[in-house]
Design a protein around this motif. Sequence first.
Motif, PDB file in Angstrom:
ATOM      1  N   ILE A  61       0.839  -1.197   0.000  1.00  0.00           N
ATOM      2  CA  ILE A  61       0.000   0.000   0.000  1.00  0.00           C
ATOM      3  C   ILE A  61       0.878   1.251   0.000  1.00  0.00           C
ATOM      4  O   ILE A  61       0.597   2.226  -0.712  1.00  0.00           O
ATOM      5  CB  ILE A  61      -0.966  -0.020   1.209  1.00  0.00           C
ATOM      6  N   LEU A  62       1.960   1.231   0.771  1.00  0.00           N
ATOM      7  CA  LEU A  62       2.889   2.357   0.770  1.00  0.00           C
ATOM      8  C   LEU A  62       3.560   2.519  -0.596  1.00  0.00           C
ATOM      9  O   LEU A  62       3.801   3.636  -1.049  1.00  0.00           O
ATOM     10  CB  LEU A  62       3.954   2.173   1.849  1.00  0.00           C
ATOM     11  N   ALA A  63       3.850   1.395  -1.257  1.00  0.00           N
ATOM     12  CA  ALA A  63       4.429   1.462  -2.594  1.00  0.00           C
ATOM     13  C   ALA A  63       3.453   2.117  -3.572  1.00  0.00           C
ATOM     14  O   ALA A  63       3.852   2.919  -4.423  1.00  0.00           O
ATOM     15  CB  ALA A  63       4.809   0.060  -3.077  1.00  0.00           C
ATOM     16  N   ALA A  64       2.176   1.789  -3.452  1.00  0.00           N
ATOM     17  CA  ALA A  64       1.177   2.405  -4.308  1.00  0.00           C
ATOM     18  C   ALA A  64       1.073   3.899  -4.038  1.00  0.00           C
ATOM     19  O   ALA A  64       0.934   4.708  -4.964  1.00  0.00           O
ATOM     20  CB  ALA A  64      -0.184   1.728  -4.108  1.00  0.00           C
ATOM     21  N   ALA A  65       1.175   4.282  -2.762  1.00  0.00           N
ATOM     22  CA  ALA A  65       1.115   5.705  -2.425  1.00  0.00           C
ATOM     23  C   ALA A  65       2.329   6.451  -2.981  1.00  0.00           C
ATOM     24  O   ALA A  65       2.208   7.581  -3.445  1.00  0.00           O
ATOM     25  CB  ALA A  65       1.058   5.877  -0.905  1.00  0.00           C
ATOM     26  N   ALA A  66       3.490   5.813  -2.986  1.00  0.00           N
ATOM     27  CA  ALA A  66       4.676   6.453  -3.565  1.00  0.00           C
ATOM     28  C   ALA A  66       4.560   6.526  -5.079  1.00  0.00           C
ATOM     29  O   ALA A  66       4.989   7.502  -5.693  1.00  0.00           O
ATOM     30  CB  ALA A  66       5.927   5.678  -3.162  1.00  0.00           C
ATOM     31  N   ALA A  67       3.950   5.507  -5.696  1.00  0.00           N
ATOM     32  CA  ALA A  67       3.806   5.488  -7.146  1.00  0.00           C
ATOM     33  C   ALA A  67       2.822   6.545  -7.639  1.00  0.00           C
ATOM     34  O   ALA A  67       2.924   6.984  -8.775  1.00  0.00           O
ATOM     35  CB  ALA A  67       3.380   4.097  -7.593  1.00  0.00           C
ATOM     36  N   VAL A  68       1.903   6.963  -6.790  1.00  0.00           N
ATOM     37  CA  VAL A  68       0.948   8.007  -7.185  1.00  0.00           C
ATOM     38  C   VAL A  68       1.691   9.290  -7.548  1.00  0.00           C
ATOM     39  O   VAL A  68       1.277  10.022  -8.451  1.00  0.00           O
ATOM     40  CB  VAL A  68      -0.064   8.253  -6.039  1.00  0.00           C
ATOM     41  N   ASN A  69       2.812   9.545  -6.894  1.00  0.00           N
ATOM     42  CA  ASN A  69       3.586  10.757  -7.159  1.00  0.00           C
ATOM     43  C   ASN A  69       4.278  10.723  -8.521  1.00  0.00           C
ATOM     44  O   ASN A  69       4.852  11.720  -8.941  1.00  0.00           O
ATOM     45  CB  ASN A  69       4.600  10.994  -6.050  1.00  0.00           C
TER      46      ASN A  69
END
Length: 71
Positions: A61-69
């Motif tokens: 989930i944290l990886a997805a949040a970083a990928a949003v950027n």
Amino acid sequence: MTTPPPPPKPRRSARPPESGWELGAGGLGKVAWGVLAVLLVALGILLLASGYLGYGAIILILAAAAAVNLL
């Protein structure tokens, strides 16, 4: 005899800095966000493969949040 309390400190304004925020989506380069997302995906997969389901899911989930950027 009691001494009077010191005068209150002046408050700073609550507006954002004029030059922009120092961190966040605009503060780090897209390369840094990409590297972070890839590292988190790798760590999440490693944790899921090791049987740490909750931790692995949170890292993904944290990886997805970083990928949003990167968008």
